[in-house]
Design an enzyme around this catalytic site. Structure first.
Site, mmCIF file in Angstrom:
data_model
loop_
_atom_site.group_PDB
_atom_site.id
_atom_site.type_symbol
_atom_site.label_atom_id
_atom_site.label_comp_id
_atom_site.label_asym_id
_atom_site.label_seq_id
_atom_site.Cartn_x
_atom_site.Cartn_y
_atom_site.Cartn_z
ATOM 1 N N ASP A 40 0.492 -0.914 -0.103
ATOM 2 C CA ASP A 40 -0.204 0.104 -0.300
ATOM 3 C C ASP A 40 0.902 1.129 0.335
ATOM 4 O O ASP A 40 2.186 1.023 0.929
ATOM 5 C CB ASP A 40 -1.579 -0.420 1.305
ATOM 6 N N GLY A 41 -0.128 2.341 -0.782
ATOM 7 C CA GLY A 41 1.272 3.579 -0.070
ATOM 8 C C GLY A 41 1.481 4.311 -1.648
ATOM 9 O O GLY A 41 2.057 5.512 -2.024
ATOM 10 N N SER A 62 -7.976 -4.637 5.703
ATOM 11 C CA SER A 62 -8.650 -4.272 3.774
ATOM 12 C C SER A 62 -9.045 -5.122 3.295
ATOM 13 O O SER A 62 -8.562 -5.475 2.514
ATOM 14 C CB SER A 62 -7.793 -3.314 3.137
ATOM 15 N N ASN A 119 -10.584 -3.074 -5.527
ATOM 16 C CA ASN A 119 -10.329 -1.597 -6.166
ATOM 17 C C ASN A 119 -11.207 -1.454 -7.165
ATOM 18 O O ASN A 119 -10.773 -0.561 -8.229
ATOM 19 C CB ASN A 119 -8.490 -2.250 -6.131
HETATM 20 C C1 IPE Z 1 -5.391 -3.042 0.143
HETATM 21 O O1 IPE Z 1 -5.543 -1.421 -0.338
HETATM 22 C C2 IPE Z 1 -5.296 -3.285 -1.056
HETATM 23 C C3 IPE Z 1 -3.809 -3.693 -1.718
HETATM 24 C C4 IPE Z 1 -2.701 -3.668 -1.223
HETATM 25 C C5 IPE Z 1 -3.990 -4.351 -2.484
HETATM 26 P P1 IPE Z 1 -5.786 -0.195 -0.102
HETATM 27 O O2 IPE Z 1 -5.372 1.129 -0.279
HETATM 28 O O3 IPE Z 1 -6.558 -0.833 -1.318
HETATM 29 O O4 IPE Z 1 -7.188 -0.223 0.962
HETATM 30 P P2 IPE Z 1 -7.951 0.765 1.651
HETATM 31 O O5 IPE Z 1 -9.248 1.421 1.103
HETATM 32 O O6 IPE Z 1 -7.289 2.121 2.210
HETATM 33 O O7 IPE Z 1 -8.484 0.714 2.738
HETATM 34 C C1 IPE Z 2 -1.838 0.426 -3.392
HETATM 35 O O1 IPE Z 2 -1.775 1.402 -3.246
HETATM 36 C C2 IPE Z 2 -2.051 -0.466 -4.630
HETATM 37 C C3 IPE Z 2 -2.754 -0.658 -4.436
HETATM 38 C C4 IPE Z 2 -4.397 -0.989 -3.480
HETATM 39 C C5 IPE Z 2 -3.692 -1.442 -5.937
HETATM 40 P P1 IPE Z 2 -2.738 2.636 -3.185
HETATM 41 O O2 IPE Z 2 -2.978 2.976 -4.609
HETATM 42 O O3 IPE Z 2 -4.243 2.248 -2.107
HETATM 43 O O4 IPE Z 2 -2.222 3.464 -2.090
HETATM 44 P P2 IPE Z 2 -2.237 4.523 -2.065
HETATM 45 O O5 IPE Z 2 -2.508 4.326 -0.331
HETATM 46 O O6 IPE Z 2 -3.665 5.280 -2.658
HETATM 47 O O7 IPE Z 2 -1.522 6.062 -1.330
HETATM 48 MG MG MG Z 3 -3.746 2.537 -0.165
#
Ligand code: IPE
Ligand code: IPE
Ligand code: MG
Length: 249
Positions: free
Chosen positions: A28-29, A204, A76
């Protein structure tokens, strides 16, 4: 302990006997990493995909048995189509590259989640990746795509319900072991540790059944910035935990 912060000192390697056998990682991030650089979110996903390759390799060199990486959740799909498409294209790149590399590497590749909703060419590449690593003996890498912990349980319950309907089992035969054996992770140990970088404190919908006794490690680094040293720090955090599984020690 809640979140812990990166220290600059290079961590010593955790001795083998204290390492987790199975690790789950919520990657994440990526979006925040891109926003900080005034780049489109897809640049963050591309950087995250590079981290994934590095961290898989590092887990392998550390002798980890199973690593499960959360790449795309059942939720997602709520993101803009453009972002979803960019993530799917990165998955294509990864699978294309994997079809070359996996031949030489001793990893078993597995996908968890409902892949039937993915594009046919991706499904085809996934089937090939699984096929040509199935006979390998090394680390098991699970990539979670269109994965949701609740969906995992629903999918398992449907299969078990069908067996009851067909008269092959009775409702009383259903136990925890049977449910585990019908999850996407069937036959694999539950994650000893679940790691989430990026500073969010939640699962999540990742491996919710399997995570019953997982040690949770949260770190405040964004996934594209996550290094091998951060991984070692996470392993240290895990090694320092006392696991009781409801008993006393
Ligand atoms: C969890 O991250 C899903 C993945 C890393 C693939 P999200 O960014 O989708 O989770 P939330 O929405 O912050 O809980
Ligand atoms: C995780 O990074 C990747 C996926 C969920 C596919 P994010 O896209 O959720 O990154 P943030 O949380 O918005 O920074
Ligand atoms: Mg995220």
């Amino acid at each position: 302990m809640g979140i812990f912060h990166r220290k600059e000192a290079k961590p010593e390697l955790v001795p083998q006997e204290y390492l987790p056998r199975s690790i789950g990682i919520i990657m994440d991030g990526n979006g925040r990493w891109a926003a900080k650089r005034r780049q489109p979110r897809k640049a963050g996903h591309a950087a995250g995909a590079r981290t994934l390759r590095r961290i898989i390799r590092y887990c392998e060199t550390r002798g980890i048995g199973y690593v499960t990486l959360y790449a795309f959740s059942t939720e997602n799909w709520r993101r803009p189509a453009q972002e979803v498409d960019a993530i799917m294209d990165l998955l294509r790149d990864y699978l294309r590259e994997a079809s070359e590399n996996f031949r030489n590497e001793n990893v078993v590749v597995h996908f968890i989640g409902d892949i039937s909703r993915l594009a046919p060419d991706i499904q085809q590449m996934i089937a090939e990746a699984i096929e040509f690593t199935a006979h390998k003996t090394g680390m098991v890498v699970n990539i979670a795509v269109n994965y949701g912990g609740r969906d995992d349980v629903v999918h398992a319950v449907r299969q078990i319900a069908q067996q009851v309907k067909d008269g092959r089992i009775a409702p009383q035969d259903i136990d925890e072991e049977m449910i585990s054996a019908h999850l996407y992770t069937a036959g694999q140990p539950d994650p000893d540790m679940i790691l989430r970088p990026s500073g969010e404190y939640r699962l999540s919908n990742f491996l919710i059944w399997q995570a019953a006794y997982s040690e949770l490690v949260f770190m405040d680094v964004l996934w594209p910035d996550f290094t091998e040293e951060d991984m070692e720090r996470a392993l240290h955090a895990y090694a320092g935990r006392q696991r009781r599984f409801g008993g006393i020690k």
